[in-house]
Design an enzyme around this catalytic site. Structure first.
Site, PDB file in Angstrom:
ATOM      1  N   ASP A 151     -20.224  44.121   0.160  1.00 55.37           N
ATOM      2  CA  ASP A 151     -20.416  44.908   1.386  1.00 55.37           C
ATOM      3  C   ASP A 151     -19.556  44.371   2.518  1.00 55.37           C
ATOM      4  O   ASP A 151     -19.004  45.128   3.323  1.00 55.37           O
ATOM      5  CB  ASP A 151     -21.892  44.896   1.789  1.00 55.37           C
ATOM      6  N   HIS A 180     -28.538  45.648  -0.096  1.00 55.00           N
ATOM      7  CA  HIS A 180     -27.317  45.838  -0.881  1.00 55.00           C
ATOM      8  C   HIS A 180     -27.306  47.195  -1.577  1.00 55.00           C
ATOM      9  O   HIS A 180     -26.853  47.325  -2.702  1.00 55.00           O
ATOM     10  CB  HIS A 180     -27.186  44.705  -1.907  1.00 55.00           C
TER      11      HIS A 180
END
Length: 325
Positions: A151, A180
């Site tokens: 990310d 996530h």
């Protein structure tokens, strides 16, 4: 002597991650485990001119135990990948039991190892790992991480795509907090260094792309897989950070952790109302040293944070429910 164990090493993340670990020359021993192919992968990697000894074990003959014995770092990529039309809940049903079984063996064989969970959905698989270690009486939050580095990588990469000025993605540092998956991922462009100048609509598009970048890959691969090579890169970047910290360097990386078990984390957990969350973590020789405060964020980011927390609570509850039964 430093040994890393890679669980799921024959998969589309595990194989390139194994190559990155071997070529890095960071390790004395690399131990691979999967249900298929890993003895051959280990032999293949041993033809590379770096010092690490590579071994590969299958499930039979206590293969998982042999892989984990003496491990200082364990990285888990085992499990099925997400396919088109598959929800994170669908993914969870299969991968939850895999993570539980792996960490049952971790608890018995290498309870002091630093463990990095890549297997999705990380929002739920990390709490399963934590609960499994707790039941065995060996849980230490400072040594257990959900790897959310992809990310962070995407947040830097996608903003340079939007800027379109030829910037190097590595020149941008963008904190990414939350979880996530999807809306739980919150890139904090208000804290970007150097500052990012994009119109509101363009910035919203970048944030959405960071949150749902995985879908982009799943669709593009037309059912043949999900984020693999970029995830291997991100996983290795986190492993590098762990190694730098073990060697005495000052390192800060984002990771999804059990906040109450880390210095500074209890206050963040109380403020957010959630125990598992990704924030900046100071790393040291023994693992997580301190969870860093989120800091000042924009009004829009505050709104997105509320959505992220609501979704995370559901993901965590799903994990805890699985472990209770």
């Amino acid at each position: 002597m430093v040994k890393i164990a890679l669980i799921g090493a024959a998969g589309q993340i595990g194989t390139p991650l194994s190559l990155l670990c071997k070529t890095s020359d960071l390790f004395d021993e690399i131990s691979l485990y999967d249900l298929v192919h890993v003895p051959g992968i280990a032999t293949d990697l041993m033809h590379i001119d770096t010092r690490a000894k590579v071994t590969g074990y299958l499930a039979e003959d206590s293969g998982l135990k042999n892989t984990l014995t003496g491990a200082d770092i364990v990285v888990i990529t085992a499990g099925i990948a997400r396919k088109p039309g598959m929800t994170r809940d669908d993914l969870f049903k299969t991968n939850a039991s895999i993570i539980r079984d792996i960490f049952t063996e971790v608890a018995a064989t290498c309870p002091l190892a630093t463990c990095c969970v890549v297997t999705n959905p990380v929002n739920s698989t990390l709490p399963i790992a934590a609960e499994t270690l707790k039941k065995a009486g060996v849980f230490e939050a400072t040594r257990l991480f959900g790897v959310t580095t992809l990310d962070v990588v995407r947040a830097s990469t996608f903003v340079t795509h939007a800027l379109g000025d030829g910037s190097n993605p590595k020149d941008f540092k963008v904190p990414v907090i939350g979880g996530h998956s999807g809306a739980t991922i919150l890139p904090l462009y208000s804290q970007a260094e150097p500052p990012v100048s994009l119109k509101e609509e363009a910035l919203a598009g970048v944030i959405n792309r960071v949150q749902f970048g995985g879908d982009e890959i799943v669709k593009s691969k037309q059912g043949a897989g999900s984020a693999t090579t970029c995830m291997a890169y991100a996983g290795f970047r986190f492993v590098q950070a762990i190694m730098k910290a073990k060697n005495g360097q000052s390192v800060t990386e984002e990771a999804y952790v059990y906040l109450p078990g880390i210095a500074g984390g209890k206050e963040i957990a109380a403020e957010l109302g959630v125990d598992f969350f990704a924030v900046k973590i100071e790393l040291g020789k023994a693992g997580a040293v301190k969870a860093l405060p989120i800091g000042k964020i924009s009004d829009k980011e505050t709104e997105l944070l509320g959505v992220a927390i609501d979704d995370l609570k559901k993901n965590i509850a799903t994990a805890l429910s699985f472990m209770s039964t």
